[in-house]
Design a protein around this motif. Structure first.
Motif, PDB file in Angstrom:
ATOM      1  N   GLU A 171       0.653  -1.222   0.050  1.00 18.62           N
ATOM      2  CA  GLU A 171       0.443  -0.118   0.019  1.00 18.62           C
ATOM      3  C   GLU A 171       1.046   1.316  -0.230  1.00 18.62           C
ATOM      4  N   GLU A 180       1.208   4.014  -1.543  1.00 20.30           N
ATOM      5  CA  GLU A 180       0.549   5.270  -2.204  1.00 20.30           C
ATOM      6  C   GLU A 180      -0.275   5.672  -0.687  1.00 20.30           C
ATOM      7  N   ASN A 181      -0.308   4.639   0.412  1.00 21.91           N
ATOM      8  CA  ASN A 181      -0.495   5.197   1.407  1.00 21.91           C
ATOM      9  C   ASN A 181       0.006   5.426   2.070  1.00 21.91           C
ATOM     10  N   ARG A 189       3.803  14.833   0.634  1.00 17.05           N
ATOM     11  CA  ARG A 189       2.487  13.925   0.166  1.00 17.05           C
ATOM     12  C   ARG A 189       1.638  14.099   0.809  1.00 17.05           C
TER      13      ARG A 189
END
Length: 556
Positions: A65, A67-68, A84
Motif C-alpha cells: 500500500e 500509495e498510502n 505527500r
C-alpha cells in the motif's frame, strides 16, 4: 509519577523509542508500546482522512500500500519542497513525524496512566538548523513541549556515562536504521564534552536490507531466466522481500548462514545466504562508515584528542557482526556494544530530567540568594545553599537525593556540526563563503568579523548567511553550502568604499543561530538576520497543522 517528569524520545528513521527516569531508582527505563515492544516502527499508514495507523501494522503493508504509507520520513525533515498528498490534503514531514510521536506518547499514557508532555527529542548530530527546527515543530504539532532537540550520539554518551563515570574519551559509532553518526566525546568529572562529529543522513541498516532484496530478487531471476518478469516490479513480492531481508540480516547476526524464500509469479526459490556473502554485498556501505570514522578521529586529533579509549556501538544496525569485526581490525581499539536500541532514548530521558532538576535547583537557590533563576550559577553557589536546595528539590519531585545531585552537577557541552559564514567578495568580485564559525567549534559560540563595503554610496548591503561543512575560513565553491538566512543592512548615506561593517554570529547551546550586521559609522544602524523558515514550517503553518492534527485519530 511527578508532574515534572521529562521524557526522552529517540525519533528514529526506522524505529522510535520513548524513555523516562524512574523516580525511585534514578535509572532510565523504556516504556513499551501497546504490543509490548520496546521500539515502534516509524511507519505511518494513512487509512482514511481521519485515521493514521502507526507502527508494526503499517510496516507490514508498507510496499503493498505504498500509495498510502510513509516510511523513512526522518530523511525528509527540513525539506520545504517535500509534501505527500493523502485524501486531498498535503502533508509535510513535520506533520507525519508528529503522528509517530503521538503514537509512542499515546502508548505511554495507556501504560502509565499519565500523558507525557515535556520531552527531549533526539536527532542526528549532523542535522542543521532547518532539520532541528523541523524536529521541534513535529513535537509541537503532536501536542508536546519540546524542551530541547539534542544529538543522538550525545544522548547515548550521557546514558553510558551515567553507568560508567570514569574519565575516558569514547568514539560513539551510531549506525541506525536510516542514518549514521560518528562522534568523539570526552567523559570527565561528570561532564560530557562533544569533541568532533560527522555523519550521513542516507546511510543506515535499511541500505543493508536493500542489498539483500536486490540479491534475492536476482537469484529468483537466475532460476527463471525465461519468466519475463522481475520480482522487483511486484509490490507484493517486494513487500515480502523487505520483511524477509530484515529477518535474514538479524539471523546472520547470530548464525553463519540462513535462507531467504522468494515467491513471485507463482514460483518460489529458496536462496541460501551466508554471512560471508552478506558481508561481500554490503562491504561498500561499511567502507563509507569507516571513512567517516577516520575523518572524525583525525579532526579530534587536530583538536587535541589524539587518543580514543573505546569505540561505543549504538543503533540497532551495529548488531551486525561485520561492524565490530571491521572496527577492531581498522582501529585496534576496544569495541563495546551499549544498549544499541535504547541508549539514545535513555540518554535523552536523563538529559530531560537534568533540565527539570536544574531549573528547580536554580529557582530554589535564587530564592535563598534573592536572585532570578537565570542569574544563578549553581556551581558557584555556597555549598550549604546548594545542598539545601537539592534536598528540597529531591523531596518535592519525589526523587532520590543522589539522583538530584548527579543531575544537577552534570554538564553537557556540544559542538556545532556545521560551519556558518556570510557571502563576501574577493578583490576580483568573486563570491565566496567567509566562515565565521567553523564546524566542531564548541557551543555556545560567538564570532565577529569586519568587512568593507564594496562601493561608495551603496545605501544598503545584503547579508546572506550560509551553512556548510567545510572547516576552512574561506570556501570558494558556493554549491557546497546552503543559504539559511538573509537580511538587509541599511547604511549611512554617502559612505565611501571600504567603510567598515561588523558581522556578528552567535550560536546558543542548542546551535540556534543569530546574525547581526552593524554599520560602524557614526549613527550607523544595526540589523539582525532571521534564519529562514521556508525549509521548515513557519509558526503560522505549525498552528494550522496543530488544528488539523486535532481531528486525526492514531491507531497501531
Amino acid at each position: 509519577m511527578t508532574d515534572s517528569r521529562v521524557y526522552g524520545i529517540d525519533l528514529g528513521t526506522t524505529y522510535t523509542c520513548i524513555a523516562h527516569v524512574d523516580d525511585l531508582s534514578g535509572r532510565p527505563h523504556i516504556t513499551p508500546n501497546d504490543a509490548g515492544e520496546l521500539t515502534t516502527p516509524s511507519v505511518v499508514l494513512f487509512e482514511d482522512a481521519e485515521t493514521r495507523v502507526v507502527g508494526r501494522e503499517a510496516k507490514n503493508i508498507a510496499v503493498m500500500e505504498a500509495e498510502n504509507v510513509v516510511e523513512m520520513i526522518k530523511r525528509e525533515m527540513g525539506k520545504p519542497e517535500w509534501r505527500r498528498e493523502f485524501f486531498g490534503h498535503r502533508y509535510s514531514p513535520e506533520e507525519i513525524s508528529s503522528y509517530i510521536l503521538r503514537k509512542v506518547v499515546d502508548d505511554t499514557e495507556r501504560h502509565e496512566g499519565t500523558r507525557p508532555h515535556k520531552v527531549v527529542v533526539t536527532c542526528p548530530a549532523y542535522f542543521g538548523i532547518p532539520q532541528r527546527e523541523a524536529t521541534a515543530a513535529a513535537g509541537r504539532i503532536a501536542g508536546l513541549d519540546v524542551l530541547e532537540v539534542i544529538n543522538e550520539p550525545t544522548a547515548a554518551a550521557i546514558a553510558y556515562g551515567a553507568q560508567h563515570p570514569e574519565d575516558q574519551v569514547v568514539l560513539v559509532y551510531d549506525l541506525g536504521g536510516g542514518t549514521f553518526d560518528v562522534t568523539v566525546i570526552d567523559i570527565k568529572d561528570s561532564a560530557i564534552t562533544v569533541v568532533a562529529t560527522d555523519g550521513a543522513h542516507e546511510l543506515g541498516g535499511r541500505n543493508w536490507d536493500e542489498e539483500l532484496v536486490k540479491f534475492a530478487a536476482g537469484q529468483w531471476q537466475a532460476e527463471h531466466p525465461g519468466a519475463g518478469t522481475d520480482p522487483l516490479d511486484s509490490p507484493e513480492t517486494v513487500q515480502d522481500l523487505w520483511l524477509r531481508a530484515e529477518r535474514a540480516k538479524w539471523s546472520l547476526s547470530s548464525m553463519a548462514q540462513t535462507k531467504v524464500a522468494v515467491t513471485h509469479d507463482g514460483q518460489q526459490v529458496t536462496v541460501p545466504l551466508t554471512r560471508e556473502k552478506f558481508n561481500d554485498l554490503t562491504q561498500y556501505l561499511l567502507d563509507s562508515t569507516m571513512s567517516l570514522t577516520r575523518q572524525v578521529m583525525e579532526t579530534a586529533r587536530e583538536l587535541g584528542y589524539p587518543k580514543i579509549d573505546l569505540i561505543l556501538l549504538v543503533g540497532g544496525s551495529t548488531k551486525m557482526p561485520q561492524v565490530t569485526a571491521r572496527l577492531e581490525a581498522e582501529f585496534s581499539l576496544e569495541v563495546k556494544s551499549f544498549e544499541p536500541d535504547q541508549a539514545v532514548a535513555k540518554g535523552a530521558a536523563i538529559y530531560g530530567q537534568k533540565l527539570a532538576v536544574g531549573e528547580r535547583v536554580r529557582t530554589e537557590i535564587g530564592k535563598k540568594l534573592d536572585r532570578a533563576p537565570e542569574q544563578v550559577d549553581v556551581a558557584a553557589a555556597p555549598e550549604k545553599v546548594r545542598m539545601a536546595a537539592e534536598e528540597l528539590v529531591a523531596s518535592d519531585m519525589g526523587l532520590r537525593l543522589g539522583t538530584v545531585q548527579y543531575l544537577s552537577g552534570m554538564v553537557v557541552r556540544n559542538v556545532v556540526s556545521h560551519s556558518f559564514g556570510v557571502i563576501a567578495l574577493t578583490a576580483d568580485d568573486t563570491e565566496v563563503i567567509s566562515n565565521l564559525v567553523l564546524a566542531q567549534q564548541a557551543l555556545p559560540a560567538e564570532a565577529t568579523r569586519t568587512f568593507g563595503i564594496r562601493h561608495s554610496g551603496m545605501g544598503a548591503v545584503e547579508l546572506r548567511i550560509f551553512e556548510n561543512t567545510s572547516r576552512e575560513a574561506v570556501v570558494k565553491d558556493l554549491d557546497t553550502g546552503e543559504q539559511v538566512g538573509v537580511a538587509m543592512l541599511e547604511l549611512a548615506s554617502d559612505l565611501p568604499a571600504d567603510s567598515p561593517v561588523d558581522v556578528v554570529f552567535r550560536l546558543d547551546n542548542e546551535g540556534r543561530l543569530t546574525v547581526t550586521g552593524r554599520d560602524r559609522s557614526v549613527g550607523g544602524k544595526e540589523v539582525t538576520a532571521v534564519i529562514e523558515t521556508n525549509r521548515a514550517l513557519s509558526a503560522e503553518q505549525v498552528a494550522v497543522a496543530i488544528k488539523h492534527a486535532n481531528s486525526i485519530r492514531i491507531l497501531g
